[in-house]
Enzyme design. Structure first.
Site, PDB file in Angstrom:
ATOM      1  N   LYS A 190       0.848  -1.202   0.000  1.00 59.42           N
ATOM      2  CA  LYS A 190       0.000   0.000   0.000  1.00 59.42           C
ATOM      3  C   LYS A 190       0.882   1.250   0.000  1.00 59.42           C
ATOM      4  O   LYS A 190       1.630   1.488   0.943  1.00 59.42           O
ATOM      5  CB  LYS A 190      -0.884   0.046   1.246  1.00 59.42           C
ATOM      6  CG  LYS A 190      -1.844   1.240   1.198  1.00 59.42           C
ATOM      7  CD  LYS A 190      -2.476   1.537   2.526  1.00 59.42           C
ATOM      8  CE  LYS A 190      -1.725   2.561   3.327  1.00 59.42           C
ATOM      9  NZ  LYS A 190      -1.724   3.925   2.768  1.00 59.42           N
ATOM     10  N   GLU A 264      10.728   0.672   9.917  1.00 59.56           N
ATOM     11  CA  GLU A 264      11.701   1.736   9.637  1.00 59.56           C
ATOM     12  C   GLU A 264      10.971   3.031   9.954  1.00 59.56           C
ATOM     13  O   GLU A 264      10.069   3.433   9.228  1.00 59.56           O
ATOM     14  CB  GLU A 264      12.140   1.647   8.175  1.00 59.56           C
ATOM     15  CG  GLU A 264      13.457   2.336   7.937  1.00 59.56           C
ATOM     16  CD  GLU A 264      13.281   3.778   7.531  1.00 59.56           C
ATOM     17  OE1 GLU A 264      13.331   4.626   8.448  1.00 59.56           O
ATOM     18  OE2 GLU A 264      13.091   4.057   6.356  1.00 59.56           O
ATOM     19  N   CYS A 298      13.353  10.600   6.792  1.00 58.05           N
ATOM     20  CA  CYS A 298      13.411  10.002   8.132  1.00 58.05           C
ATOM     21  C   CYS A 298      14.796  10.171   8.751  1.00 58.05           C
ATOM     22  O   CYS A 298      14.927  10.332   9.955  1.00 58.05           O
ATOM     23  CB  CYS A 298      13.013   8.541   8.083  1.00 58.05           C
ATOM     24  SG  CYS A 298      13.899   7.614   6.835  1.00 58.05           S
ATOM     25  N   GLU A 393      10.482  14.995  15.918  1.00 57.69           N
ATOM     26  CA  GLU A 393      10.681  15.053  14.475  1.00 57.69           C
ATOM     27  C   GLU A 393       9.741  16.107  13.885  1.00 57.69           C
ATOM     28  O   GLU A 393       8.539  16.049  14.106  1.00 57.69           O
ATOM     29  CB  GLU A 393      10.325  13.662  13.918  1.00 57.69           C
ATOM     30  CG  GLU A 393      10.767  13.414  12.521  1.00 57.69           C
ATOM     31  CD  GLU A 393      10.462  11.970  12.091  1.00 57.69           C
ATOM     32  OE1 GLU A 393       9.478  11.385  12.563  1.00 57.69           O
ATOM     33  OE2 GLU A 393      11.216  11.455  11.256  1.00 57.69           O
TER      34      GLU A 393
END
Ligand code: NDP
Length: 781
Positions: A190, A264, A298, A393
């Site tokens: 997906k 991840e 990331c 983040e």
């Protein structure tokens, strides 16, 4: 404009890439996409749209998958799997190679589509994303080819559910699909709701390559679709890239299902500049670290740490460089910073920065486009390490910064985060670089460079950045399992007692914590009987406080992780030597406990096993990857940290040693919970440890109920990994409780292991006992 005027301003003219072919391709497909299932397209619905974030225009309509459609996709993948695996490595390699070639032939279409859909500058999609995608398929065509010869004991996991984010849509697809297919798995993937178009074009490539129906299935939709995939009963593995919050939810949702899982996740990666660094290069590196892909990366170097002596100069030069960045139409080849993926993400970034009252905020005063999702390159200096923006983040073009004085302070600041994905360091001193790199808690370290990726060098994190690696040999482990079908585990129960004679000499075993015998915190012990009902002794019942004490002791022994393999080998040999000196006594003990006759064999195999890991301690080496740059990527094996292990119940001595020896050989410290039914072999064994120079805290031994100790061990935030070989069904609990700090888990899922045989030792254990850190070192003047 005259040539002289151009030289005076040194301004760039516009260099727009044409979107015509990509838009024509979308129109050709009807500007609406269904799902790609079983080699064909489903009828599209107009459930949601893909938009160009640079101008808000709609690119295509997409279909939100229903549960029925997910079921059909998983069914197709299941049906195709055996035949796909049966093609053999060479058969699969041919398809992967064909896909790589087709991706190359249509590279510009993919690059433009990616830029239209995601907003990233065309320079990046054209020169970085798409070439890396091709490289990934080429590399894994090679892995498929080599599988039969190099991984003869490995087989495919089955059907893989793969969920990817929007920041590198096609690249993340490649990272997931290529290794899965190479190893003989089939996939249901997906893409993210914001960016499905290149996945749709990839489906087209699969058709062109003649890939057998059902091998790749692509379904579109939002997070709910992701959830349907991760919780689907007939999926064997979930591979996820995205936010840490969703990663934790997936860990909880898949706990106890037997699915293998790689995550991840996010990061807040440090970018360390020492005062002897080449400042101009370090600033150019920062452009790639935090303004590449608008900082929606990331592993973005989003936390700048500058040595105090150069901070003022560095910030001044950095601001000047920021002022020169060009932001705007991502299809313009002269653009440095493109559009943020979606208005929602833009709002998140805007709010996070606006809510911050710490430090000094500098927005580069550059011309901003009047329409579309754009955010100016931003630097926030003078933040405390605990400031929210130093810890969280932002996932946008916002760099936060503080200063440091000494190398050890730099390491402490760099590691002061819940994440551990990547780190960058700049220094002209190779000794300093190679001293600091291993000390950084991260899966990847770049020296005098940043954001370098390659299929040959595994990528992935530690701590709350997730687990598993993508790329390299280590990435394949996540898509294979050992050949063979393990038997179901049988619960091993303690013998009931009270019937037989009691040994009059009361030996009082205790827990073994920090190299000392320790009474259990709760003050309870349990009777341990032999088969005949004779009382053999009393074993302490450990509780959560004993777990806490053992973990504390293991942490205090962190010096063990810095010792050499040579030293650890000697200590393992020494344990074997001392065990050998007491082998008759321990063999008798094992026989009495288990009521069997395998005691002598168990002790003998335990001695061999200690020898095996003594042998491995200085031989389980890393690698120097031949990545396509002028330089190397050093894949270094590091200990995981503190490993908690629930040892097997049926082989009370061998089981404990089989968990302990690989862990300590690789430099980990351990908290071992002994066989629940037969704990007294473990308490005898600590006397062997006492005489073998094992530093206190490296091995801690608890006895008691596995069901009660599994939770505290798996939820303890200072434990880095938990293994369970228990015959009590605690796999689900361990996986669920591990979500708190996303520690690695290795559980038996109710399946037995032959501890006496080859399955009881070897590379699987060594892999579980190590992390691979890739340290990239470019060279040349
Ligand atoms: P998410 O983690 O929500 O999305 C990643 C993928 O997971 C998408 O395909 C998403 O679907 C899907 N998803 C969402 N919820 C679930 C669920 N419950 N079960 C299974 N799959 C799910 O990230 P976002 O896109 O929402 O971004 C939010 C933040 O996450 C960013 O600001 C950034 O900080 C971080 N992030 C980190 C990334 C990384 O590479 N480490 C990548 C992307 C984001 P859909 O998008 O279609 O809803």
């Amino acid at each position: 404009m005259t040539v002289k005027e151009i030289f005076d301003t040194m301004d760039y003219g516009p260099a727009p890439e044409s979107a015509a072919d990509a838009l024509a391709w979308i129109v050709d497909q009807g500007a609406a996409f269904g799902h790609f299932i079983d080699g064909d397209w489903t009828t599209p619905r107009k459930d949601f749209q893909s938009k160009n974030p640079a101008n808000g225009e709609t690119l295509a309509d997409l279909t939100q998958a229903s549960q029925d459609e997910i079921n059909t996709a998983v069914k197709a993948a299941r049906k195709a799997q055996a035949k796909w695996e049966g093609l053999g490595g060479h058969g699969r390699a041919k398809y992967l190679y064909a896909i790589a070639r087709l991706l190359q032939k249509h590279s510009r279409l993919f690059a433009v589509l990616e830029t239209l859909d995601n907003g990233k500058p065309i320079r990046e999609s054209r020169d970085i994303d798409i070439p890396l995608v091709q490289r990934h398929f080429y590399y894994h065509a090679g892995m498929a080819q080599l599988m039969d010869a190099e991984l003869p004991n490995a087989q495919a996991l089955g059907v893989c559910g793969q969920i990817i984010p929007w920041n590198f849509p096609l690249l993340m697809l490649a990272w997931k699909v290529a290794p899965a297919l190479a190893m003989g798995n089939t996939v249901v993937l997906k893409p993210a709701e914001y960016t499905s178009l290149t996945a749709m074009a990839f489906a087209d490539i699969c058709q062109q390559a003649g890939l057998p129906a059902g091998v790749v299935n692509i379904v579109t939709g939002n997070g709910a679709v992701g959830e349907m995939i991760t919780t689907h009963e007939d999926i064997n593995k979930v591979a996820f890239t995205g936010s840490t919050d969703v990663g934790k939810r997936i860990r909880e949702a898949t706990a106890g299902s037997g699915k293998s899982l790689t995550l991840e996740l996010g990061g807040k990666s440090p970018y360390i500049v020492f005062e002897d660094a080449d400042i101009d290069s370090a600033i150019e590196g920062l452009v790639d670290a935090i303004w590449f892909n608008q900082g929606q990366v990331c592993c973005a170097g989003s936390r700048l740490l500058v040595q105090e002596g150069i901070a003022e100069t560095f910030y001044r030069k950095l601001k000047a460089r920021m002022d020169g960045l060009r932001i705007g139409n991502p299809l313009d080849k002269c653009i440095d910073v493109g559009a943020i993926v979606d208005p929602v993400q833009l709002q998140t970034i805007t709010d996070m920065v606006a809510d911050n009252t710490d430090g000094e905020t500098y927005h580069a005063p550059i011309d901003m486009p009047v329409e579309g999702c754009f955010y100016p390159p931003t630097l926030i200096t003078g933040l405390a390490p605990s400031s929210k923006l130093m810890q969280e983040e932002i996932f946008g073009p916002v760099l936060v910064s503080t200063t440091f004085r000494t190398p050890s302070e730099a390491v402490a600041l760099a590691n002061n985060t819940r994440y551990g994905l990547a780190a960058t360091l700049w220094t002209e001193n190779v000794n300093l670089a190679l001293d600091i790199a291993p000390k950084l808690v991260a899966g990847v370290v770049w020296v005098n460079a940043t954001n370098l990726f390659d299929a040959a060098a595994g990528f992935g994190g530690v701590r709350e950045s997730g687990y598993g690696r993508e790329g390299g040999w280590e990435g394949l482990a996540a898509y294979t399992k050992p050949k063979g079908s393990p038997k179901a585990l049988k619960l091993v129960e303690a013998f009931a007692g009270g019937k037989g004679p009691t040994d009059p000499l009361d030996r009082t075993p205790k827990l073994y914590v920090g190299g000392k015998q320790a009474r259990p915190d709760g003050g309870y012990s349990q009777n341990i009987y032999g088969k005949s009902g004779a009382l053999l002794g009393q074993a302490p019942i450990a509780n959560r406080k004993d777990v806490r004490n053992a973990v504390e002791a293991a942490h205090a022994a962190k010096g063990w992780s810095g010792t050499t393999g040579h030293l650890r080998a000697q200590i393992l040999y020494y344990i074997a030597e001392n065990l050998s000196a007491r082998k008759d006594e321990l063999a008798t003990r094992v026989n009495l406990l288990t009521g069997g006759k395998t005691g002598a064999a168990e002790v003998e195999i335990s001695i061999r096993r200690l020898f095996t890991y003594a042998a491995w301690a200085d031989k389980y080496d890393g690698q120097a990857h031949g990545v396509p740059i002028r330089g190397v990527a050093l894949a270094m094996k590091e200990p995981v940290g503190v490993i908690g292990a629930l040892c097997t119940d049926d082989a009370p001595l061998l089981g404990l040693i089989s968990a302990m020896a690989p862990a300590i050989a690789m430099g980990n410290r351990t908290v071992l919970v002994a066989s629940e039914a037969f704990p007294l072999a473990a308490t005898d064994f600590y006397q062997v440890l006492d005489t073998s120079d094992v530093p206190g805290g490296v091995v801690n031994i608890l006895t008691g109920s596995h069901a009660e100790l599994a939770g505290p061990l798996a939820s303890h935030l200072d434990v880095d990994a938990v293994w369970s070989f228990s015959s009590t069904d605690v796999s689900a609990e361990i996986e669920r409780a591990s979500a708190g700090n996303l520690k690695r888990t290795w559980v038996n899922n109710g399946l037995a292991r032959d501890w006496m045989g080859a399955e009881g030792e070897g590379r699987t254990f060594l892999q579980a006992a190590t992390e691979v850190k890739n340290i990239w070192v470019p060279y040349g003047e």
